[in-house]
Design an enzyme around this catalytic site. Structure first.
Site, PDB file in Angstrom:
ATOM      1  CG  HIS A   1      31.926 -19.529 175.093  1.00 34.35           C
ATOM      2  ND1 HIS A   1      32.604 -20.710 175.323  1.00 34.35           N
ATOM      3  CD2 HIS A   1      31.060 -19.798 174.080  1.00 34.35           C
ATOM      4  CE1 HIS A   1      32.163 -21.640 174.491  1.00 34.35           C
ATOM      5  NE2 HIS A   1      31.247 -21.114 173.720  1.00 34.35           N
TER       6      HIS A   1
ATOM      7  CG  HIS B   1      26.803 -24.962 166.481  1.00 31.63           C
ATOM      8  ND1 HIS B   1      26.328 -25.978 167.288  1.00 31.63           N
ATOM      9  CD2 HIS B   1      27.778 -24.355 167.200  1.00 31.63           C
ATOM     10  CE1 HIS B   1      26.997 -25.977 168.439  1.00 31.63           C
ATOM     11  NE2 HIS B   1      27.875 -24.988 168.403  1.00 31.63           N
TER      12      HIS B   1
ATOM     13  NE  ARG C   1      25.970 -23.737 171.163  1.00 30.77           N
ATOM     14  CZ  ARG C   1      25.145 -24.775 171.346  1.00 30.77           C
ATOM     15  NH1 ARG C   1      23.829 -24.581 171.325  1.00 30.77           N
ATOM     16  NH2 ARG C   1      25.609 -25.992 171.561  1.00 30.77           N
TER      17      ARG C   1
ATOM     18  CG  ASN D   1      23.742 -28.545 166.244  1.00 28.86           C
ATOM     19  OD1 ASN D   1      24.427 -27.652 166.712  1.00 28.86           O
ATOM     20  ND2 ASN D   1      23.908 -28.992 164.999  1.00 28.86           N
TER      21      ASN D   1
END
Length: 321
Positions: free
Chosen positions: A197, A69, A65, A97
Site C-alpha cells: 500500500h 487477489h 494487486r 474485485n
C-alpha cells in the site's frame, strides 16, 4: 538411408524434449523455467509492464494487486482473469474485485506479446501475473526478486471463495492474521505484504467509515480526506494510500505511526497489537522492508500453484481453452 532416418528421428525427438518441459521437470516452480522453453518471455513481459506503468503510474499497484487477489483464491492460478461462463461466475464480480480490480487489458497485451516472441503459447497467465507484479514494483523503485515460474492456469473461477478469502479493508488485526495464516502466511508476511500500500490508491467507500467514525486517526488527516470523500456519494473518488503513491518506499509505515493509515485494516497494523514492532522497524529501515517484502512475495506466489499436467496454459487469459 535407414541410419540417416533414425538419426533425423532422434534429433527431432531431442528438440521436442528440450522445447517442451516434461511433467517431472515442471512439477516444481523454478526461476529458470523459461530459460530453454522461451528465453525471450521475461524480457517481453518486462517491456509491456514498463510501458504500461510509465504511461500510468497507478497501473503498477493494479498489476501487483491482481497477483495478490489471484493467489488468495485457491492459489496462484490466474482464476481472477477468467470471464463468466455458463459454468461459473467470474471472480471479477466478487465484492473485493468488483469495479476495483483493473489492468486486465495490460495482461492481455503481455500474453499476446509473450506468445508472439515465443512463437507459441507456452507462458501461462498465472506466471504472467507473478512476473508483472515483480516488474511493476521494480519500475516504481522497489526491490526485485527471483520469481518462481512454471505455474499453469486454472480451468474454473471461484467467486464465492473470492468473497470469503480475500481480506477486506474493514478487517481487524485478529481477522487479518487469521486470514493470512489460512494461506500459509505469518504476521511478518502480513505486515510486509501490506506494505504494498506504499503505492496506489483506494476508493472512498473503502475508507469512509474510518475518516468519519474512528477515533485512532489524526484529525487533520481525516479532515483532508473528507474533502474528497463525502458522507454520501462519491464512492469511487480516489485517495492515495501513501503520500508518495508512485514510489515504493516506507512512507506507508511512517503514516501508520502518525495514525494516518487510510484504511481501517492499515491502521490495525499499528494500534497496540502484536504487529506494532514490525511497523516501527520497517518505518526506519527500507532495506529490511524490501528484503521481507521480496521474501513474502515469493512465499505468496507459491500458494497452491498448478504444475505438471494440472490445469492448462490458456490461449486467452480471459477464457478456458
Amino acid at each position: 538411408m535407414v541410419s540417416l532416418g533414425i538419426f533425423s528421428l532422434i534429433s527431432t525427438l531431442f528438440l521436442v524434449l528440450v522445447a517442451v518441459p516434461t511433467t517431472a521437470s515442471s512439477s516444481k516452480l523454478s526461476p529458470n523455467y523459461y530459460d530453454h522453453v522461451c528465453p525471450q518471455a521475461l524480457p517481453a513481459i518486462k517491456r509491456v509492464v514498463e510501458a504500461a506503468v510509465n504511461k500510468e503510474r497507478r497501473m503498477g499497484a493494479s498489476l501487483l494487486r491482481l497477483h495478490f487477489h489471484d493467489c488468495f483464491v485457491h492459489g496462484c492460478d490466474a482464476s481472477i482473469l477468467l470471464d463468466s461462463t455458463s459454468a461459473f461466475d467470474s471472480e471479477k464480480k466478487a465484492g473485493p474485485n468488483k469495479n476495483s480490480t483493473r489492468g486486465f487489458e495490460v495482461i492481455d497485451q503481455i500474453k499476446l506479446e509473450a506468445d508472439k516472441v515465443c512463437g507459441r503459447p507456452v507462458v501461462s497467465c498465472a506466471d504472467i501475473l507473478a512476473v508483472a507484479a515483480r516488474d511493476s514494483v521494480v519500475v516504481l523503485g522497489g526491490p526485485t526478486w527471483a520469481v518462481q515460474l512454471g505455474r499453469r492456469d486454472s480451468t474454473t473461477a471461484r467467486k464465492t471463495t473470492a468473497d470469503k478469502d480475500i481480506p477486506t479493508p474493514l478487517m481487524n488485526l485478529t481477522d487479518l492474521i487469521k486470514n493470512f495464516k489460512k494461506h500459509g502466511l505469518d504476521e511478518r508476511d502480513l505486515v510486509a505484504l501490506s506494505g504494498a500500500h506504499t503505492i496506489g490508491s483506494a476508493q472512498c467507500f473503502t475508507f469512509r467509515d474510518r475518516i468519519y467514525n474512528e477515533a485512532n486517526i489524526d484529525p487533520e488527516f481525516a479532515r483532508k480526506r473528507r474533502l474528497t470523500c463525502p458522507r454520501t456519494g462519491g464512492n469511487s473518488n480516489l485517495a492515495a494510500l501513501d503520500p508518495t503513491q508512485a514510489n515504493f518506499d516506507v512512507k506507508y509505515f511512517n503514516k501508520l505511526l502518525k495514525k494516518r493509515g487510510l484504511l481501517h485494516s492499515d491502521q490495525e497494523l499499528f494500534n497496540g497489537g502484536s504487529t506494532d514492532s514490525l511497523v516501527e522497524a520497517y518505518s526506519s529501515d527500507a532495506k529490511a522492508f524490501w528484503a521481507d517484502f521480496a521474501k513474502s512475495m515469493m512465499k505468496m506466489g507459491n500458494i497452491n500453484p498448478l504444475t505438471g499436467k494440472q490445469g492448462q496454459v490458456r490461449l486467452n487469459c480471459r477464457k478456458v481453452n
